[in-house]
Motif scaffolding. Structure first.
Motif, PDB file in Angstrom:
ATOM      1  N   THR A  61       0.855  -1.287  -0.063  1.00 45.30           N
ATOM      2  CA  THR A  61      -0.166   0.047  -0.105  1.00 45.30           C
ATOM      3  C   THR A  61       0.788   1.078  -0.049  1.00 45.30           C
ATOM      4  OG1 THR A  61      -1.508  -1.171   1.511  1.00 45.30           O
ATOM      5  CG2 THR A  61      -1.821   1.146   1.082  1.00 45.30           C
ATOM      6  N   ALA A  62       0.661   2.316  -0.870  1.00 43.57           N
ATOM      7  CA  ALA A  62       1.471   3.365  -1.235  1.00 43.57           C
ATOM      8  C   ALA A  62       0.427   4.567  -0.714  1.00 43.57           C
ATOM      9  CB  ALA A  62       2.218   3.364  -2.352  1.00 43.57           C
ATOM     10  N   TYR A  63       1.085   5.670  -0.327  1.00 36.90           N
ATOM     11  CA  TYR A  63       0.424   6.980   0.057  1.00 36.90           C
ATOM     12  C   TYR A  63       1.333   8.092  -0.271  1.00 36.90           C
ATOM     13  CZ  TYR A  63      -2.641   4.059   2.873  1.00 36.90           C
ATOM     14  OH  TYR A  63      -3.158   3.060   3.371  1.00 36.90           O
ATOM     15  N   HIS A  64       0.775   8.638  -1.751  1.00 34.23           N
ATOM     16  CA  HIS A  64       2.007   9.756  -1.963  1.00 34.23           C
ATOM     17  C   HIS A  64       1.972  10.981  -1.119  1.00 34.23           C
ATOM     18  CE1 HIS A  64      -1.643  11.226  -4.210  1.00 34.23           C
ATOM     19  NE2 HIS A  64      -0.863  12.165  -4.099  1.00 34.23           N
ATOM     20  N   SER A  65       1.004  11.267  -0.361  1.00 32.76           N
ATOM     21  CA  SER A  65       0.522  12.287   0.343  1.00 32.76           C
ATOM     22  C   SER A  65       1.554  12.330   1.481  1.00 32.76           C
ATOM     23  CB  SER A  65      -1.009  12.465   0.758  1.00 32.76           C
ATOM     24  OG  SER A  65      -1.440  11.366   1.415  1.00 32.76           O
ATOM     25  N   THR A  66       1.878  11.064   2.052  1.00 27.70           N
ATOM     26  CA  THR A  66       2.947  11.073   3.320  1.00 27.70           C
ATOM     27  C   THR A  66       4.011  10.387   2.781  1.00 27.70           C
ATOM     28  OG1 THR A  66       1.772   8.872   3.636  1.00 27.70           O
ATOM     29  CG2 THR A  66       0.876  10.641   4.865  1.00 27.70           C
ATOM     30  N   GLY A  67       4.125   9.909   1.544  1.00 26.66           N
ATOM     31  CA  GLY A  67       5.425   9.385   1.263  1.00 26.66           C
ATOM     32  C   GLY A  67       5.600   7.812   1.895  1.00 26.66           C
ATOM     33  N   LEU A  68       4.490   7.434   2.224  1.00 28.16           N
ATOM     34  CA  LEU A  68       4.848   6.097   3.022  1.00 28.16           C
ATOM     35  C   LEU A  68       4.382   4.957   2.071  1.00 28.16           C
ATOM     36  CD1 LEU A  68       3.478   7.018   6.802  1.00 28.16           C
ATOM     37  CD2 LEU A  68       5.854   6.788   5.729  1.00 28.16           C
ATOM     38  N   VAL A  69       5.241   3.700   2.221  1.00 31.58           N
ATOM     39  CA  VAL A  69       4.921   2.498   1.523  1.00 31.58           C
ATOM     40  C   VAL A  69       4.864   1.457   2.612  1.00 31.58           C
ATOM     41  CG1 VAL A  69       5.689   0.828  -0.153  1.00 31.58           C
ATOM     42  CG2 VAL A  69       5.860   3.322  -0.715  1.00 31.58           C
ATOM     43  N   ILE A  70       3.561   0.855   2.766  1.00 32.91           N
ATOM     44  CA  ILE A  70       3.451  -0.151   3.763  1.00 32.91           C
ATOM     45  C   ILE A  70       3.539  -1.637   3.217  1.00 32.91           C
ATOM     46  CG2 ILE A  70       1.803  -1.090   5.508  1.00 32.91           C
ATOM     47  CD1 ILE A  70       0.547   1.743   5.737  1.00 32.91           C
ATOM     48  N   VAL A  71       4.230  -2.533   3.461  1.00 34.73           N
ATOM     49  CA  VAL A  71       4.265  -3.826   2.833  1.00 34.73           C
ATOM     50  C   VAL A  71       4.515  -4.839   3.838  1.00 34.73           C
ATOM     51  CG1 VAL A  71       6.254  -5.122   1.471  1.00 34.73           C
ATOM     52  CG2 VAL A  71       6.221  -2.701   1.367  1.00 34.73           C
ATOM     53  N   LYS A  72       3.341  -5.799   3.559  1.00 39.82           N
ATOM     54  CA  LYS A  72       3.290  -7.097   4.232  1.00 39.82           C
ATOM     55  C   LYS A  72       4.101  -7.987   3.577  1.00 39.82           C
ATOM     56  CE  LYS A  72      -0.852  -5.730   6.461  1.00 39.82           C
ATOM     57  NZ  LYS A  72      -2.414  -6.504   6.995  1.00 39.82           N
ATOM     58  N   HIS A  73       4.934  -8.629   4.298  1.00 39.01           N
ATOM     59  CA  HIS A  73       5.781  -9.704   3.492  1.00 39.01           C
ATOM     60  C   HIS A  73       6.401 -10.651   4.445  1.00 39.01           C
ATOM     61  CE1 HIS A  73       9.355  -8.036   5.790  1.00 39.01           C
ATOM     62  NE2 HIS A  73       8.823  -7.189   5.543  1.00 39.01           N
ATOM     63  N   HIS A  74       6.730 -11.862   3.907  1.00 41.73           N
ATOM     64  CA  HIS A  74       7.233 -13.010   4.498  1.00 41.73           C
ATOM     65  C   HIS A  74       8.618 -12.383   5.690  1.00 41.73           C
ATOM     66  CE1 HIS A  74       5.029 -16.238   2.694  1.00 41.73           C
ATOM     67  NE2 HIS A  74       5.486 -15.719   1.627  1.00 41.73           N
ATOM     68  N   ALA A  75       8.713 -13.066   6.819  1.00 43.00           N
ATOM     69  CA  ALA A  75       9.510 -12.531   7.838  1.00 43.00           C
ATOM     70  C   ALA A  75      11.082 -12.545   7.135  1.00 43.00           C
ATOM     71  CB  ALA A  75       9.611 -13.410   9.236  1.00 43.00           C
ATOM     72  N   SER A  76      11.198 -13.731   6.193  1.00 44.05           N
ATOM     73  CA  SER A  76      12.654 -13.994   5.712  1.00 44.05           C
ATOM     74  C   SER A  76      13.166 -12.817   4.586  1.00 44.05           C
ATOM     75  CB  SER A  76      12.535 -15.176   4.833  1.00 44.05           C
ATOM     76  OG  SER A  76      11.779 -15.072   4.078  1.00 44.05           O
ATOM     77  N   LEU A  77      12.211 -11.928   4.230  1.00 43.38           N
ATOM     78  CA  LEU A  77      12.574 -10.770   3.432  1.00 43.38           C
ATOM     79  C   LEU A  77      12.940  -9.413   4.294  1.00 43.38           C
ATOM     80  CD1 LEU A  77      12.703  -9.730   0.407  1.00 43.38           C
ATOM     81  CD2 LEU A  77      10.243  -8.840   0.917  1.00 43.38           C
ATOM     82  N   SER A  78      14.077  -9.053   4.052  1.00 44.63           N
ATOM     83  CA  SER A  78      14.606  -7.846   4.906  1.00 44.63           C
ATOM     84  C   SER A  78      13.821  -6.475   4.465  1.00 44.63           C
ATOM     85  CB  SER A  78      16.095  -7.674   4.930  1.00 44.63           C
ATOM     86  OG  SER A  78      16.471  -7.577   3.608  1.00 44.63           O
ATOM     87  N   GLU A  79      13.957  -5.455   5.414  1.00 46.35           N
ATOM     88  CA  GLU A  79      13.346  -4.346   5.062  1.00 46.35           C
ATOM     89  C   GLU A  79      14.306  -3.685   4.003  1.00 46.35           C
ATOM     90  OE1 GLU A  79      12.456   0.178   7.158  1.00 46.35           O
ATOM     91  OE2 GLU A  79      12.552  -1.759   8.338  1.00 46.35           O
ATOM     92  N   ALA A  80      15.748  -4.142   4.252  1.00 47.26           N
ATOM     93  CA  ALA A  80      16.612  -3.604   3.104  1.00 47.26           C
ATOM     94  C   ALA A  80      16.428  -4.056   1.832  1.00 47.26           C
ATOM     95  CB  ALA A  80      18.121  -4.175   3.339  1.00 47.26           C
ATOM     96  N   ALA A  81      15.960  -5.312   1.555  1.00 48.40           N
ATOM     97  CA  ALA A  81      15.727  -5.616   0.229  1.00 48.40           C
ATOM     98  C   ALA A  81      14.332  -4.999  -0.505  1.00 48.40           C
ATOM     99  CB  ALA A  81      15.169  -7.270   0.178  1.00 48.40           C
TER     100      ALA A  81
END
Length: 115
Positions: A61-81
């Protein structure tokens, strides 16, 4: 029909397989990333479609008004990725600058000056 009869006893082999750690794909976590140069709904769509291609990403989910992107993902995937995926899409995060070639390929309205 030909049949074979084994005349010698067959020994039973015994061995143990080493334990191999598998990535945790059962646990879903949520990360929120601030994108520095997301300016419109088209930017949101571009980021969402590119991140959904990253293995392990479930929802974006992305919100250009705030610049935030919310990502639900498997725990094995890092925030850096996740941040690297955003950067490869042509947008900057706090830790990763936008890929310049990808940024130049964006629609004109999405090409904010790179940070």
């Amino acid at each position: 029909m030909v049949s074979f009869i084994l005349s010698a006893p067959v020994a039973r082999a015994s061995f143990t397989l080493p334990l191999v750690s598998k990535p945790d794909t059962s646990r879903i976590i949520t990360d929120t990333v601030h994108v520095l140069d997301m300016v419109c709904g088209q930017c949101e769509s571009h980021i969402k479609s590119n991140l959904k291609k990253v293995a392990g990403v479930k929802t974006v989910t992305a919100y250009h008004s705030t610049g935030l992107v919310i990502v639900k993902h498997h725990a094995s995937l890092s925030e850096a990725a996740i941040e690297q995926g955003i950067a490869k899409s042509g947008y900057s995060t706090k830790n990763y600058p936008a890929d310049k070639a990808a940024h130049e390929a964006l629609d004109e309205c999405c090409r904010k000056e790179l940070q």
